[in-house]
Write an enzyme that holds these catalytic residues in place. Structure first.
Site, PDB file in Angstrom:
ATOM      1  CD  GLU A 190      -2.957  -0.757   2.432  1.00  0.00           C
ATOM      2  OE1 GLU A 190      -3.997  -1.435   2.468  1.00  0.00           O
ATOM      3  OE2 GLU A 190      -2.627   0.026   3.358  1.00  0.00           O
ATOM      4  CB  CYS A 191       0.527   4.366   0.223  1.00  0.00           C
ATOM      5  SG  CYS A 191       0.650   6.156  -0.056  1.00  0.00           S
TER       6      CYS A 191
END
Length: 436
Positions: free
Chosen positions: A323-324
């Protein structure tokens, strides 16, 4: 039938961000903890940084409450659980009291939690009264407890502020301007708790300051409904080992996500890419959460033991969820805001460039074979990749297309920070590497 549980509770809000909510919520939690009370603190909306501070202050994990991302039934269950265990519940709001859809005001009203408004009075006098009046009266159904003035310059300044309040608005006192109490911040918000060397000293100073105010008084009890039974979650990850990167570069973790993995039957362990620790070879799945890889890019680039373990994991076809910031770590290169370009792992084709301002912000929903998974996005980078999205999230309020979810071999990567309890089956599918 569902019973009710009564517990003193207070909602700390403000007219805007930057008023000192987190500092004073942390100070209040520490003040009551010093008095021997069991304090449970919640944070409104999607946030990873404030809960780190609040957990240090209260001595207990800080979970998220949000009527959309978490959902009203789950919020109700979390509050009831806290009421069973605690002597005091504190909820820190997000942004201003009425900002967002749903807002802090919506949350406070739904559960009947009285609102204490923190207003920074720096460079302000009688206008303080107008702001307090507006917060208290804009929506009469919002339970309003009172107002506290923060960053007050002198006793005379405090007197002027108090005199400006309508007679029927409770004055909770004031806190002076104190730089040694304030919490440092950067582009994504406050510094992480572990990065603030004197954090406990700052929290103690905030507690001492609040001890002289009416905000220190135990608030009235609030009746929270106790759900008669919860929905049973199947153990979809029974016996699977999930390894999670956790250090200063990868730290954006919802405690509720980790708890869900364990409820699903997973065995969770941690490793640190910053310390060049390898991901365990026994792991069935790996999670690279968001964080600050851009602040540690050169170290991450040098740490070949961690990198090689991730490559070996993926080469065996095992799932890796990023994620991210975790996704940025997997790209070919990462360029910081000053233009320094650093090679990353090269496990996902593409490059990322940090921006001077945030590139995306807002609640997100991604729909797949298992239904809707909810979360949010907040990042300062942009990526360029030849990969085509497998799924595309949409904005919670407008429905506009937003963040992509990419599949590349056994890797699933996206900018969206997912709140896994919103769809346990979707979360389990990510770590099985099956169709989404």
């Amino acid at each position: 039938m569902s019973a009710t549980l009564a517990c003193p509770a207070l909602f700390i809000s403000a007219p805007a961000s930057g008023q000192g909510k987190t500092t004073l919520t942390a100070g209040l939690a520490r003040l009551h903890r010093r008095a021997g009370r069991r304090v449970r603190v919640f944070k409104t909306g999607p946030d990873f940084l404030d809960p780190m501070i609040l957990a240090r202050a209260s001595g207990a994990p800080v979970l998220s409450l949000d009527l959309w991302m978490v959902g009203e039934p789950a919020c109700r269950a979390l509050l009831a659980q806290a009421a069973r265990e605690a002597d005091l519940i504190l909820i820190e709001g997000v942004m201003g009291l009425f900002d967002g859809t749903p807002s802090s005001a919506d949350l406070a009203t739904t559960f009947g939690v009285p609102v204490a408004a923190v207003v920074s009075a720096k460079s302000m006098a009688q206008t303080f009264g107008a702001i307090a009046f507006g917060l208290a009266r804009f929506r009469p159904e919002v339970p309003f407890h009172g107002v506290l003035a923060n960053r007050v310059g002198s006793p005379r300044h405090a007197q002027m502020l108090q005199e400006a309040l309508p007679a029927d608005l409770r004055w909770l006192g004031h806190v002076t301007s104190e730089a040694t109490m304030a919490l440092p911040d950067r582009h994504l918000g406050l510094h992480q708790a572990a990065e603030i060397d004197d954090l406990d000293v700052r929290i103690e100073r905030a507690a001492d300051a609040l001890a002289q105010t009416a905000l220190a008084d135990l608030p009235p009890p609030v009746a929270f409904s106790n759900p008669s039974h919860g929905e049973s979650i199947p153990r979809l990850l029974e016996g699977r080992h999930i390894a999670i990167a956790r250090d200063a570069a990868f730290s954006f973790l919802y405690p509720a996500n980790i708890a869900l993995l364990e409820t699903l039957g997973a065995n969770v362990s941690y490793f640190s890419p910053l310390a060049n620790e390898p991901a365990p070879a026994s792991a069935d799945g790996i999670f690279l959460p968001g964080g600050y890889p851009e602040l540690h890019a050169s170290t991450l680039a040098r740490n070949t033991q961690s990198a090689n373990s991730l490559r070996a994991h993926v080469s065996k076809g095992k799932p890796l969820v990023a994620e991210c910031g975790g996704m940025l770590y997997l790209l070919d290169t990462l360029t910081d805001a000053e233009g320094t370009r650093t090679p990353m792992l090269g496990m996902l084709p593409g490059e990322a460039v940090m921006q001077k301002r945030f590139a995306a912000l807002g609640m997100q929903q991604i729909d797949g074979a298992h239904g809707a998974l909810r979360g949010h996005t907040f990042h300062y980078s942009r990526i360029a990749t030849p990969l085509a999205p497998t799924l595309t999230a949409r904005h919670a309020q407008t429905g506009a297309p937003s963040e992509a979810l990419y599949r590349h071999g056994s890797i699933a990567a996206t900018y969206m920070h997912a709140y896994w309890p919103s769809n346990p089956a979707f979360a389990a599918a990510l770590f099985h590497g099956t169709a989404l």
